[in-house]
Scaffold this motif. Structure first.
Motif, short mmCIF file in Angstrom:
data_model
loop_
_atom_site.label_atom_id
_atom_site.label_comp_id
_atom_site.label_asym_id
_atom_site.label_seq_id
_atom_site.Cartn_x
_atom_site.Cartn_y
_atom_site.Cartn_z
N GLN A 105 0.85 -1.18 0.00
CA GLN A 105 0.00 0.00 0.00
C GLN A 105 0.89 1.23 0.00
O GLN A 105 2.04 1.18 0.42
N ASN A 106 0.35 2.32 -0.53
CA ASN A 106 1.15 3.55 -0.53
C ASN A 106 0.67 4.48 0.57
O ASN A 106 -0.48 4.42 1.00
N ILE A 107 1.61 5.28 1.04
CA ILE A 107 1.35 6.20 2.14
C ILE A 107 1.90 7.56 1.77
O ILE A 107 3.08 7.68 1.43
N THR A 116 -1.53 9.80 5.19
CA THR A 116 -2.71 9.28 4.50
C THR A 116 -2.35 7.98 3.80
O THR A 116 -1.65 7.98 2.78
N PRO A 117 -2.81 6.84 4.36
CA PRO A 117 -2.52 5.55 3.72
C PRO A 117 -3.60 5.19 2.70
O PRO A 117 -4.76 5.56 2.84
N SER A 118 -3.21 4.42 1.68
CA SER A 118 -4.17 3.88 0.72
C SER A 118 -4.68 2.54 1.23
O SER A 118 -4.18 2.02 2.23
N ALA A 119 -5.63 1.98 0.52
CA ALA A 119 -6.07 0.62 0.81
C ALA A 119 -4.98 -0.35 0.35
O ALA A 119 -4.19 -0.04 -0.53
N ALA A 120 -4.95 -1.54 0.93
CA ALA A 120 -3.95 -2.54 0.60
C ALA A 120 -4.29 -3.25 -0.70
O ALA A 120 -5.46 -3.46 -1.03
N SER A 169 -1.52 5.89 -8.43
CA SER A 169 -2.69 5.55 -7.63
C SER A 169 -3.01 4.06 -7.62
O SER A 169 -3.59 3.56 -6.67
N THR A 170 -2.61 3.32 -8.66
CA THR A 170 -2.98 1.91 -8.79
C THR A 170 -1.74 1.05 -8.94
O THR A 170 -0.83 1.40 -9.68
N TYR A 171 -1.75 -0.10 -8.27
CA TYR A 171 -0.69 -1.09 -8.41
C TYR A 171 -1.07 -2.14 -9.45
O TYR A 171 -2.22 -2.59 -9.49
N THR A 172 -0.10 -2.55 -10.25
CA THR A 172 -0.27 -3.67 -11.16
C THR A 172 0.85 -4.65 -10.86
O THR A 172 2.02 -4.34 -11.03
N VAL A 173 0.48 -5.83 -10.36
CA VAL A 173 1.45 -6.81 -9.91
C VAL A 173 1.84 -7.74 -11.05
O VAL A 173 0.99 -8.31 -11.72
N GLY A 174 3.16 -7.87 -11.28
CA GLY A 174 3.67 -8.75 -12.31
C GLY A 174 3.82 -10.17 -11.81
O GLY A 174 3.36 -10.53 -10.71
N SER A 175 4.49 -11.00 -12.57
CA SER A 175 4.65 -12.42 -12.26
C SER A 175 5.78 -12.66 -11.26
O SER A 175 6.82 -12.01 -11.30
N LEU A 176 5.56 -13.67 -10.42
CA LEU A 176 6.56 -14.10 -9.45
C LEU A 176 7.79 -14.65 -10.19
O LEU A 176 7.65 -15.47 -11.10
N THR A 177 8.97 -14.19 -9.81
CA THR A 177 10.22 -14.62 -10.45
C THR A 177 11.21 -15.03 -9.38
O THR A 177 11.39 -14.32 -8.40
N GLN A 178 11.86 -16.17 -9.56
CA GLN A 178 12.89 -16.62 -8.63
C GLN A 178 14.20 -15.93 -8.95
O GLN A 178 14.57 -15.79 -10.11
#
Length: 179
Positions: A105-107, A116-120, A169-178
């Protein structure tokens, strides 16, 4: 002391993350409340000789609740980084929630020390990892992404990361990478 009288129950707060906002010239300390397990924040400024503490902007040393929905009282796996492009902190938490194992989340913090925190947003769900130990957050200014690293409990010898894009304002989560 920045948490001098904020915990009347006598249970100690666990220091979790600390950062500096170079845009508003303000510091942010994030803690886990020893009584409620909520993540709380307190902002302060430093003028070279004295510290002014706040969380509400009123100069009272009041803390601000940042995250209490997913936080669990069993660990202190919290990390934070400063985003120089969007002038916000990115906070990452291991939660042990069955649907949100690792969240971001961003603060934002004003120069008047108002937090002011955002939603998680879920970075990893229970189907992706078991638990997110030792998380790290690093802001990649060139690519405008957060490097969200973690060590899954079931794979203790490996480290993984998610590239997480943030558009202000918005998060976009990519793929898990080792790694």
């Amino acid at each position: 002391k920045i948490l001098n009288a904020t915990n009347s129950s006598g249970q100690g707060e666990t220091p979790c993350a600390f950062g500096y906002d170079d845009h508003n010239d303000v510091y942010l300390a994030v803690f886990k409340n020893g009584s409620t397990a909520a993540i709380i924040g307190i902002a302060f400024t430093y003028d070279g000789s004295s510290v002014t503490i706040d969380g509400s902007g009123a100069g009272t040393g009041t803390t601000t609740n940042i995250e209490s929905t997913y936080q669990n009282n069993t660990d202190d796996y919290v990390t934070m980084c400063w985003d120089t492009t969007n002038n916000v902190f990115h906070l990452g938490l291991n939660t042990y929630s069955t649907t949100h194992r690792y969240i971001i989340q961003n603060i934002s913090v004003t120069s008047g020390r108002v937090i002011t925190p955002s939603a998680a947003t879920a970075i990893a769900t229970s189907s992706a990892i078991t638990n997110a130990y030792f998380p790290i957050m690093v802001w990649d200014q060139t690519n405008e992404k957060v490097f969200a690293g973690l060590q899954p409990a079931a794979l203790s010898e490996h480290y993984y990361y998610y590239p997480v894009a943030f558009d202000g304002s918005t998060y976009t989560v990519g793929s898990l990478t080792q790694i």
